[in-house]
Design a protein around this motif. Structure first.
Motif, mmCIF file in Angstrom:
data_model
loop_
_atom_site.group_PDB
_atom_site.id
_atom_site.type_symbol
_atom_site.label_atom_id
_atom_site.label_comp_id
_atom_site.label_asym_id
_atom_site.label_seq_id
_atom_site.Cartn_x
_atom_site.Cartn_y
_atom_site.Cartn_z
ATOM 1 N N HIS A 149 -48.257 -8.095 -16.478
ATOM 2 C CA HIS A 149 -47.244 -8.804 -15.685
ATOM 3 C C HIS A 149 -47.553 -10.290 -15.604
ATOM 4 O O HIS A 149 -46.666 -11.131 -15.632
ATOM 5 N N ASP A 150 -48.820 -10.623 -15.512
ATOM 6 C CA ASP A 150 -49.242 -12.021 -15.429
ATOM 7 C C ASP A 150 -50.366 -12.237 -16.435
ATOM 8 O O ASP A 150 -51.524 -11.937 -16.166
ATOM 9 N N GLU A 151 -49.988 -12.775 -17.607
ATOM 10 C CA GLU A 151 -50.986 -12.936 -18.661
ATOM 11 C C GLU A 151 -52.012 -14.019 -18.355
ATOM 12 O O GLU A 151 -53.059 -14.087 -18.999
ATOM 13 N N GLU A 152 -51.731 -14.874 -17.368
ATOM 14 C CA GLU A 152 -52.665 -15.942 -17.025
ATOM 15 C C GLU A 152 -53.733 -15.483 -16.029
ATOM 16 O O GLU A 152 -54.748 -16.161 -15.855
ATOM 17 N N ALA A 153 -53.509 -14.370 -15.364
ATOM 18 C CA ALA A 153 -54.492 -13.879 -14.400
ATOM 19 C C ALA A 153 -55.736 -13.396 -15.133
ATOM 20 O O ALA A 153 -55.634 -12.729 -16.167
ATOM 21 N N PRO A 154 -56.913 -13.733 -14.643
ATOM 22 C CA PRO A 154 -58.139 -13.295 -15.315
ATOM 23 C C PRO A 154 -58.275 -11.781 -15.286
ATOM 24 O O PRO A 154 -57.908 -11.119 -14.313
ATOM 25 N N LEU B 179 -63.830 -2.815 -23.036
ATOM 26 C CA LEU B 179 -63.145 -3.039 -24.313
ATOM 27 C C LEU B 179 -64.124 -3.512 -25.380
ATOM 28 O O LEU B 179 -64.037 -3.098 -26.546
ATOM 29 N N ARG B 180 -65.065 -4.351 -24.990
ATOM 30 C CA ARG B 180 -66.078 -4.810 -25.952
ATOM 31 C C ARG B 180 -66.902 -3.622 -26.453
ATOM 32 O O ARG B 180 -67.260 -3.548 -27.632
ATOM 33 N N ALA B 181 -67.183 -2.691 -25.556
ATOM 34 C CA ALA B 181 -67.979 -1.522 -25.944
ATOM 35 C C ALA B 181 -67.200 -0.635 -26.918
ATOM 36 O O ALA B 181 -67.770 -0.099 -27.870
ATOM 37 N N VAL B 182 -65.897 -0.492 -26.679
ATOM 38 C CA VAL B 182 -65.065 0.283 -27.610
ATOM 39 C C VAL B 182 -65.107 -0.345 -28.993
ATOM 40 O O VAL B 182 -65.285 0.333 -30.006
ATOM 41 N N HIS B 183 -64.959 -1.647 -29.033
ATOM 42 C CA HIS B 183 -64.950 -2.373 -30.315
ATOM 43 C C HIS B 183 -66.311 -2.282 -30.995
ATOM 44 O O HIS B 183 -66.395 -2.080 -32.221
ATOM 45 N N SER C 78 -48.126 -9.151 -24.395
ATOM 46 C CA SER C 78 -49.136 -9.986 -23.748
ATOM 47 C C SER C 78 -50.474 -9.287 -23.595
ATOM 48 O O SER C 78 -51.437 -9.886 -23.100
ATOM 49 N N GLY C 79 -50.577 -8.031 -24.038
ATOM 50 C CA GLY C 79 -51.879 -7.384 -24.060
ATOM 51 C C GLY C 79 -52.872 -8.106 -24.943
ATOM 52 O O GLY C 79 -54.095 -7.945 -24.784
ATOM 53 N N ALA C 80 -52.358 -8.921 -25.878
ATOM 54 C CA ALA C 80 -53.245 -9.707 -26.739
ATOM 55 C C ALA C 80 -54.104 -10.663 -25.925
ATOM 56 O O ALA C 80 -55.223 -11.003 -26.333
ATOM 57 N N PHE C 81 -53.607 -11.111 -24.780
ATOM 58 C CA PHE C 81 -54.388 -12.015 -23.943
ATOM 59 C C PHE C 81 -55.656 -11.319 -23.440
ATOM 60 O O PHE C 81 -56.696 -11.967 -23.278
ATOM 61 N N VAL C 82 -55.577 -10.016 -23.173
ATOM 62 C CA VAL C 82 -56.746 -9.279 -22.715
ATOM 63 C C VAL C 82 -57.799 -9.234 -23.821
ATOM 64 O O VAL C 82 -58.989 -9.491 -23.581
ATOM 65 N N LEU C 83 -57.365 -8.893 -25.044
ATOM 66 C CA LEU C 83 -58.316 -8.835 -26.153
ATOM 67 C C LEU C 83 -58.900 -10.209 -26.440
ATOM 68 O O LEU C 83 -60.094 -10.330 -26.760
ATOM 69 N N ALA C 84 -58.073 -11.253 -26.319
ATOM 70 C CA ALA C 84 -58.575 -12.617 -26.554
ATOM 71 C C ALA C 84 -59.587 -13.005 -25.493
ATOM 72 O O ALA C 84 -60.621 -13.623 -25.790
ATOM 73 N N GLU C 85 -59.326 -12.644 -24.240
ATOM 74 C CA GLU C 85 -60.262 -12.973 -23.156
ATOM 75 C C GLU C 85 -61.586 -12.243 -23.354
ATOM 76 O O GLU C 85 -62.648 -12.769 -22.996
ATOM 77 N N ALA C 86 -61.532 -11.070 -23.944
ATOM 78 C CA ALA C 86 -62.764 -10.325 -24.226
ATOM 79 C C ALA C 86 -63.503 -10.882 -25.430
ATOM 80 O O ALA C 86 -64.610 -10.429 -25.746
#
Length: 358
Positions: free
Chosen positions: A83-88, A97-101, A112-120
């Motif tokens: 809902h808010d891609e700017e929220a941390p 997510l890093r562990a999955v990868h 905007s789920g890409a923002f989560v992967l980018a933040e990780a």
């Protein structure tokens, strides 16, 4: 012989919100028994940092029964829109997510789920996409990510990023096709009543509005150009109408509209072509002539370069206003034809220096 264990698939609800369309798309692919299509059994569930009721981006709530510990068992993790891609994003989610990868799991983001992967940090040095409206923000916030706003999805192996809304379906069907072959993917697409593969990319959907022009004199000149797209238009000619030297005109144009005369004119001609393709039954050759590309080949080249699709395919995909009897809505083709004398192709305009700063 016992059946192999099911493939564990989890949909992540990040920051307490869940993308409703992404959830629906993932549920269609992973939430049903598709073994008759040659797909494996899926152990499918929703995951959140804090299980319980989670609100979707459309206001509905769903029950999430699993916490982040399920991600440690997951073969595929789908990250839906936020809902808010700017929220941390919570550190616990990023670490999971890093562990999955790190152990070779598949990550698929939607919109905007890409923002989560980018933040990780999982998109650093990789190509990625997101909804075209958010692509600039993604690139600005995460400069290590090579953001491509033109495509429907990007496959980087263990990480797939999908563009907005329906492109989530494209990304998931691509993963099925990659892992299990075209047969199961095509059968699943038929079941979902969607095309197994869509031509073109996001560029064919991008809204490219006319650049604002608050300069009255320039505004008059641009209005004239829009009404005479079929004619030969050069920087020198526009400059004369604006009572400026070509050098001054090019500089003022860029400062006022944020683009060059050549790029602006291409946008106007493409926009006019799109209108004629969807709102009239004029042949592609006639459309090309009426908007100033001169030939169908010139129009096809620019469409392929700027929209990632052919004019005929664009017409088939977006033509919604033609009547079932074959008649079209009224489009003033005579107005377009009135300025058709002296048409010159796009290549000739480039040679004439349109858009080249003097």
């Amino acid at each position: 012989m016992s059946d192999p264990r099911p493939l564990v698939v989890s949909v992540l609800a990040g920051n307490g919100t869940l993308g409703a369309f992404g959830l629906g798309s993932a549920s269609e692919v992973f939430g049903y028994d598709h073994t008759r299509f040659g797909l494996p059994r899926f152990d499918y569930a929703l995951v959140a940092e804090v299980p319980g009721l989670v609100r979707t981006d459309t206001g509905l709530t769903v029950v999430v029964e699993h916490g982040l510990d399920r991600l440690a068992l997951s073969d595929v993790v789908v990250v839906t829109a936020r809902h808010d891609e700017e929220a941390p994003c919570p550190p616990a989610v990023l670490n999971a997510l890093r562990a999955v990868h790190a152990r070779g799991g598949q990550l698929i983001s939607h919109c905007s789920g890409a923002f989560v992967l980018a933040e990780a940090g999982l998109l650093d040095g990789l190509r990625a996409t997101t909804h075209w409206r958010m692509a600039g923000d993604l690139a600005a916030r995460f400069p290590a990510v090579d953001v491509d706003p033109r495509v429907l999805y990007v496959d980087e192996g263990s990480v797939i990023t999908g563009a907005g809304t329906a492109a989530g379906v494209d990304a998931l069907l691509h993963w099925v096709r990659r892992e299990y072959g075209p047969g199961p993917a095509n059968a699943l697409a038929r079941e979902m009543v969607v095309p197994p593969h869509r031509d073109g990319g996001q560029a064919q959907y991008v809204d490219t509005p006319v650049a604002r022009c608050e300069d009255d004199l320039l505004g008059v000149v641009l209005g004239w150009a829009q009404a005479h797209l079929a004619e030969e238009i050069t920087v020198d000619g526009l400059a004369r109408r604006a009572l400026m030297s070509p050098r001054t005109f090019a500089r003022r144009f860029k400062a006022t509209t944020g683009t060059t005369p050549h790029a602006w004119l291409l946008d106007q001609r493409l926009a006019a072509a799109e209108t004629l393709l969807t709102d009239s039954d004029a042949p592609v050759e006639e459309v090309a002539r009426l908007v100033g590309f001169g030939t169908a080949a010139g129009l096809r080249e620019q469409f392929a370069r700027r929209r990632g699709i052919s004019p005929r395919a664009y017409r088939q995909a977006f033509r919604t206003r033609l009547g079932s009897g074959g008649g079209s809505v009224p489009v003033d083709l005579d107005r377009h034809r009135a300025g058709a004398g002296g048409v010159r192709g796009d290549q000739a305009e480039v040679q004439a220096g349109l858009g080249q700063p003097a």
